[in-house]
Design a protein around this motif. Structure first.
Motif, PDB file in Angstrom:
ATOM      1  N   LEU A 276      30.399   0.459   1.337  1.00  0.00           N
ATOM      2  CA  LEU A 276      30.588  -0.860   1.948  1.00  0.00           C
ATOM      3  C   LEU A 276      31.249  -0.745   3.314  1.00  0.00           C
ATOM      4  O   LEU A 276      30.898  -1.476   4.245  1.00  0.00           O
ATOM      5  CB  LEU A 276      31.420  -1.764   1.040  1.00  0.00           C
TER       6      LEU A 276
ATOM      7  N   LEU B   8      28.614  -0.036   5.761  1.00  0.00           N
ATOM      8  CA  LEU B   8      27.889  -1.252   6.152  1.00  0.00           C
ATOM      9  C   LEU B   8      28.719  -2.081   7.130  1.00  0.00           C
ATOM     10  O   LEU B   8      28.181  -2.641   8.086  1.00  0.00           O
ATOM     11  CB  LEU B   8      27.554  -2.093   4.921  1.00  0.00           C
ATOM     12  N   ALA B   9      30.025  -2.152   6.903  1.00  0.00           N
ATOM     13  CA  ALA B   9      30.892  -2.908   7.811  1.00  0.00           C
ATOM     14  C   ALA B   9      30.901  -2.276   9.199  1.00  0.00           C
ATOM     15  O   ALA B   9      30.880  -2.985  10.208  1.00  0.00           O
ATOM     16  CB  ALA B   9      32.308  -2.977   7.236  1.00  0.00           C
TER      17      ALA B   9
ATOM     18  N   GLN C 103      25.406  -7.649   0.766  1.00  0.00           N
ATOM     19  CA  GLN C 103      25.128  -8.611   1.834  1.00  0.00           C
ATOM     20  C   GLN C 103      24.326  -9.792   1.291  1.00  0.00           C
ATOM     21  O   GLN C 103      24.608 -10.935   1.617  1.00  0.00           O
ATOM     22  CB  GLN C 103      24.384  -7.927   2.980  1.00  0.00           C
TER      23      GLN C 103
ATOM     24  N   GLY D 166      34.438  -5.739   2.080  1.00  0.00           N
ATOM     25  CA  GLY D 166      33.043  -5.626   1.646  1.00  0.00           C
ATOM     26  C   GLY D 166      32.155  -5.125   2.765  1.00  0.00           C
ATOM     27  O   GLY D 166      32.478  -4.168   3.452  1.00  0.00           O
ATOM     28  N   SER D 167      31.057  -5.812   2.971  1.00  0.00           N
ATOM     29  CA  SER D 167      30.084  -5.400   3.982  1.00  0.00           C
ATOM     30  C   SER D 167      30.495  -5.804   5.399  1.00  0.00           C
ATOM     31  O   SER D 167      29.822  -5.456   6.354  1.00  0.00           O
ATOM     32  CB  SER D 167      28.720  -6.005   3.665  1.00  0.00           C
TER      33      SER D 167
ATOM     34  N   TYR E  87      28.442  -2.317  -6.393  1.00  0.00           N
ATOM     35  CA  TYR E  87      29.096  -2.039  -5.123  1.00  0.00           C
ATOM     36  C   TYR E  87      29.071  -0.552  -4.791  1.00  0.00           C
ATOM     37  O   TYR E  87      28.996  -0.170  -3.642  1.00  0.00           O
ATOM     38  CB  TYR E  87      30.552  -2.522  -5.142  1.00  0.00           C
TER      39      TYR E  87
ATOM     40  N   PRO F 269      25.272  -0.706  -2.326  1.00  0.00           N
ATOM     41  CA  PRO F 269      26.040  -1.614  -1.463  1.00  0.00           C
ATOM     42  C   PRO F 269      25.176  -2.493  -0.581  1.00  0.00           C
ATOM     43  O   PRO F 269      25.619  -3.533  -0.129  1.00  0.00           O
ATOM     44  CB  PRO F 269      26.894  -0.657  -0.631  1.00  0.00           C
ATOM     45  N   GLU F 270      23.931  -2.090  -0.347  1.00  0.00           N
ATOM     46  CA  GLU F 270      23.061  -2.908   0.496  1.00  0.00           C
ATOM     47  C   GLU F 270      22.789  -4.281  -0.114  1.00  0.00           C
ATOM     48  O   GLU F 270      22.449  -5.228   0.581  1.00  0.00           O
ATOM     49  CB  GLU F 270      21.744  -2.182   0.787  1.00  0.00           C
TER      50      GLU F 270
ATOM     51  N   ARG G 115      30.702  -8.920   6.512  1.00  0.00           N
ATOM     52  CA  ARG G 115      30.028 -10.151   6.945  1.00  0.00           C
ATOM     53  C   ARG G 115      31.029 -11.167   7.489  1.00  0.00           C
ATOM     54  O   ARG G 115      30.859 -11.704   8.576  1.00  0.00           O
ATOM     55  CB  ARG G 115      29.233 -10.759   5.796  1.00  0.00           C
TER      56      ARG G 115
END
Length: 92
Positions: free
Chosen positions: A78, A81-82, A19, A52-53, A11, A15-16, A55
């Motif tokens: 993360l 990414l979010a 997903q 997290g991401s 993580y 972090p990619e 999602r």
């Protein structure tokens, strides 16, 4: 000193890949559908711990009609990414 071993290291350092893990855990979107059916979200304030991401956050925040949706995660990568996924409100 922080111990980033095992899954926690993934993580932090990559972090990619999170997903991909999330998609493998719920490829058909059943988790989100069950959450939508099991809980009455409309008009409520939601604090999501460990987004997290993003999602699930992105989908749930859009479909639940919650009054407010706040998401947090301890991993800055993360959270980044979010943000890219369009999660509405992030606590950083």
């Amino acid at each position: 000193m922080k111990n980033n071993s095992g899954w926690q290291k993934s993580y932090v350092d990559a972090p990619e890949y999170v997903q991909s893990f999330a998609e493998a855990e719920d490829p058909d979107g059943w988790v989100v559908q069950e959450l939508l059916l099991m809980t009455h979200w409309e008009g409520k304030q939601v604090l999501e711990i460990g987004c997290g991401s993003g999602r699930f956050s992105e989908i749930l925040a859009a479909e639940t009609h919650a009054a407010q949706w706040l998401s947090l995660d301890r991993s800055r990568p993360l959270l980044h990414l979010a943000q890219q996924a369009g999660v509405p409100d992030l606590i950083q």
